[in-house]
Design a protein around this motif. Structure first.
Motif, PDB file in Angstrom:
ATOM      1  N   ALA A 230      -2.239   0.439 -18.465  1.00 50.01           N
ATOM      2  CA  ALA A 230      -1.055   0.439 -17.542  1.00 50.01           C
ATOM      3  C   ALA A 230      -1.236  -1.039 -16.681  1.00 50.01           C
ATOM      4  CB  ALA A 230      -1.189   1.426 -16.343  1.00 50.01           C
ATOM      5  N   PRO A 231      -0.661  -2.069 -17.591  1.00 49.61           N
ATOM      6  CA  PRO A 231      -0.815  -3.377 -16.749  1.00 49.61           C
ATOM      7  C   PRO A 231       0.433  -3.531 -15.735  1.00 49.61           C
ATOM      8  CG  PRO A 231       0.492  -3.457 -19.118  1.00 49.61           C
ATOM      9  CD  PRO A 231      -0.194  -2.161 -19.008  1.00 49.61           C
ATOM     10  N   GLN A 232       1.478  -2.734 -15.437  1.00 52.64           N
ATOM     11  CA  GLN A 232       2.339  -2.824 -14.614  1.00 52.64           C
ATOM     12  C   GLN A 232       1.417  -2.501 -13.335  1.00 52.64           C
ATOM     13  OE1 GLN A 232       2.285  -0.853 -17.014  1.00 52.64           O
ATOM     14  NE2 GLN A 232       4.051  -1.109 -18.281  1.00 52.64           N
ATOM     15  N   LEU A 233       0.467  -1.793 -13.172  1.00 52.21           N
ATOM     16  CA  LEU A 233      -0.359  -1.621 -11.857  1.00 52.21           C
ATOM     17  C   LEU A 233      -0.746  -2.957 -11.334  1.00 52.21           C
ATOM     18  CD1 LEU A 233      -2.041   1.752 -12.274  1.00 52.21           C
ATOM     19  CD2 LEU A 233       0.122   1.353 -10.907  1.00 52.21           C
ATOM     20  N   LEU A 234      -1.256  -3.700 -12.091  1.00 55.23           N
ATOM     21  CA  LEU A 234      -1.872  -4.977 -11.767  1.00 55.23           C
ATOM     22  C   LEU A 234      -1.072  -6.248 -11.169  1.00 55.23           C
ATOM     23  CD1 LEU A 234      -4.531  -5.126 -14.556  1.00 55.23           C
ATOM     24  CD2 LEU A 234      -4.782  -4.354 -12.330  1.00 55.23           C
ATOM     25  N   ALA A 235       0.235  -5.893 -11.749  1.00 59.32           N
ATOM     26  CA  ALA A 235       1.281  -6.868 -11.131  1.00 59.32           C
ATOM     27  C   ALA A 235       1.601  -6.579  -9.653  1.00 59.32           C
ATOM     28  CB  ALA A 235       2.682  -6.802 -12.031  1.00 59.32           C
ATOM     29  N   LEU A 236       1.312  -5.415  -9.160  1.00 59.22           N
ATOM     30  CA  LEU A 236       1.622  -5.181  -7.808  1.00 59.22           C
ATOM     31  C   LEU A 236       0.780  -5.767  -6.619  1.00 59.22           C
ATOM     32  CD1 LEU A 236       2.270  -1.141  -8.193  1.00 59.22           C
ATOM     33  CD2 LEU A 236       4.013  -3.003  -8.116  1.00 59.22           C
ATOM     34  N   PRO A 237       1.113  -6.157  -5.781  1.00 57.57           N
ATOM     35  CA  PRO A 237       0.540  -6.892  -4.726  1.00 57.57           C
ATOM     36  C   PRO A 237      -0.690  -6.126  -3.970  1.00 57.57           C
ATOM     37  CG  PRO A 237       2.529  -6.451  -3.821  1.00 57.57           C
ATOM     38  CD  PRO A 237       2.943  -6.127  -5.249  1.00 57.57           C
ATOM     39  N   ALA A 244      -6.482  -0.076  -9.427  1.00 60.52           N
ATOM     40  CA  ALA A 244      -5.561   0.734 -10.428  1.00 60.52           C
ATOM     41  C   ALA A 244      -6.274   1.735 -11.360  1.00 60.52           C
ATOM     42  CB  ALA A 244      -5.204  -0.496 -11.294  1.00 60.52           C
ATOM     43  N   ALA A 245      -7.437   1.584 -11.741  1.00 57.55           N
ATOM     44  CA  ALA A 245      -8.033   2.730 -12.336  1.00 57.55           C
ATOM     45  C   ALA A 245      -8.299   4.083 -11.498  1.00 57.55           C
ATOM     46  CB  ALA A 245      -9.472   2.268 -12.640  1.00 57.55           C
ATOM     47  N   THR A 246      -8.539   4.101 -10.256  1.00 58.09           N
ATOM     48  CA  THR A 246      -8.361   5.092  -9.327  1.00 58.09           C
ATOM     49  C   THR A 246      -6.935   5.994  -9.289  1.00 58.09           C
ATOM     50  OG1 THR A 246     -10.064   4.111  -7.998  1.00 58.09           O
ATOM     51  CG2 THR A 246      -8.962   6.176  -7.047  1.00 58.09           C
ATOM     52  N   GLN A 338       5.561   3.870  -4.448  1.00 58.03           N
ATOM     53  CA  GLN A 338       5.808   2.729  -5.444  1.00 58.03           C
ATOM     54  C   GLN A 338       4.683   2.974  -6.540  1.00 58.03           C
ATOM     55  OE1 GLN A 338       3.962  -1.243  -3.799  1.00 58.03           O
ATOM     56  NE2 GLN A 338       5.817  -2.176  -4.786  1.00 58.03           N
ATOM     57  N   LEU A 339       3.527   3.289  -6.238  1.00 59.42           N
ATOM     58  CA  LEU A 339       2.460   3.481  -7.621  1.00 59.42           C
ATOM     59  C   LEU A 339       3.056   4.502  -8.370  1.00 59.42           C
ATOM     60  CD1 LEU A 339      -0.720   3.150  -5.623  1.00 59.42           C
ATOM     61  CD2 LEU A 339       0.245   1.383  -7.040  1.00 59.42           C
ATOM     62  N   PHE A 340       3.734   5.550  -7.910  1.00 58.62           N
ATOM     63  CA  PHE A 340       4.151   6.760  -8.862  1.00 58.62           C
ATOM     64  C   PHE A 340       5.184   6.201  -9.472  1.00 58.62           C
ATOM     65  CE2 PHE A 340       6.782  10.603  -9.352  1.00 58.62           C
ATOM     66  CZ  PHE A 340       5.937  11.460  -9.855  1.00 58.62           C
TER      67      PHE A 340
END
Length: 353
Positions: A230-237, A244-246, A338-340
């Motif tokens: 899920a690389p999209q998570l790492l792009a979030l501030p 991200a793993a959690t 936002q994460l969901f």
């Protein structure tokens, strides 16, 4: 709203243990016990259990509720899912029911099945995905264990340096430089008591440095795994590899969490009313997955310190008379949404390509 008995003909409760699993099959409509069996947890035993389920349900719609789907029942859960069977985590059984019926594996399995048959479909808790998620689960569990051990070692070293004069000023928290200096000490034998204390300080300092190295390697592995899944998570501030793993583990897979409101409730970020008389307000939710809640808290803290939009929001809400806790609650609710949406959107994009 549909309940379990509306969609399934049978419900099977599974009481899991290290050496064996006990199954109790009931008719969904009446709750009557139909069959029961116990199987060893060996590969052949689990295959026989799957065959037993398919044989006695005649491939009719069946819900299987498993106690410990993420621990003792993890392997069985994966095999059932691979066979196309519907698996959910076992619901809580009322304490009065447990006291009235006594305790045995069959009784426990039967109680799980009967507790599940009257549930709303939306109240079922679906197990987390295995496969690639297993690596994340192992890495996060290892990181939590190492972080706890490091904290204990630092506390022990601090206490030692504050109670025994070894030439270190420990009135404040130990820095990385101080720990490195202690780890580089040599043992001395001029005074027996001081020699023991000095040796213990060296051992603790070296263990802390070793854990720092292990935690760094763990972070690298987590970052690699999250980037692949899920690389999209790492792009979030404010979202790093650990957070991200959690989040990814809690969300698990599409369909496990039915809506962003349910995800917020899972994270303990859903607003709880705290009204009284003419006072209308909401308070923090102290339930849910506390690891996920802590991840949201971490993201909120980082954004409050470094994200301009978040800082402007905090300033505006503070002027309106909101407390820091109320602002934090609102931020965590927004972050969970936002994460969901990011995870669901990423999966939808992957599915359509």
């Amino acid at each position: 709203m549909a309940i379990v008995t509306d969609q399934y003909d049978f419900v099977i409760g599974v009481d899991t243990h290290a050496a064996s699993h006990t199954l109790a099959l009931i008719t969904a409509g009446t709750g009557a016990l139909g069959q029961q069996a116990q199987f060893p947890t060996s590969p052949s035993g689990l295959r026989r259990a799957v065959d037993w389920i398919q044989r006695h349900t005649h491939h009719a719609p069946t819900l299987i509720v498993i106690d410990g789907a993420g621990s003792y029942g993890a392997t069985f859960t994966e095999q059932l899912s691979a066979a196309g069977l519907t698996v959910a985590e076992a619901p809580d059984v009322a304490a009065t029911t447990r006291r009235r019926r006594g305790k045995s594996d069959v009784v426990d399995a039967l109680a799980m099945a009967q507790a599940a048959r009257t549930l709303d479909i939306n109240e079922l808790c679906w197990p987390r995905a295995g496969g690639d998620r297993t690596a994340l689960r192992v890495l996060t569990a290892a990181r939590e264990q190492m972080s706890g051990e490091r904290t204990r070692a630092v506390n022990a070293l601090t206490a030692l340096l504050r109670t025994v004069d070894l030439g270190i000023d420990a009135r404040r928290a130990l820095t990385t430089t101080t720990i490195a200096a202690v780890a580089a000490w040599r043992t001395r034998s001029d005074n027996a008591t001081l020699a023991v204390c000095r040796a213990e300080a060296i051992r603790l300092a070296r263990r802390i440095r070793a854990l720092d190295t292990e935690l760094a390697a763990n972070h690298t592995a987590l970052h690699k795994a999250v980037t692949a899944q899920a690389p999209q998570l790492l792009a979030l501030p404010g979202v790093g590899a650990v957070v991200a793993a959690t989040v990814l583990l809690a969300w698990s897979h599409p369909g496990r969490v039915r809506s962003e409101a349910a995800f917020a409730a899972l994270a303990g970020a859903s607003p709880l009313p705290a009204r009284s008389g003419n006072t209308t307000r909401y308070r923090l939710n102290r339930g849910g997955d506390r690891r996920l809640n802590r991840a949201l808290y971490t993201v909120a803290l980082v954004r409050m310190g470094h994200d301009p939009r978040t800082r402007d929001y905090v300033t505006r809400r503070t002027r309106e008379g909101r407390t820091k806790r109320e602002i934090m609650r609102s931020l965590k609710r927004y972050i969970s949404r936002q994460l969901f949406r990011t995870l669901n959107g990423a999966h939808s994009a992957t599915s359509t390509t």
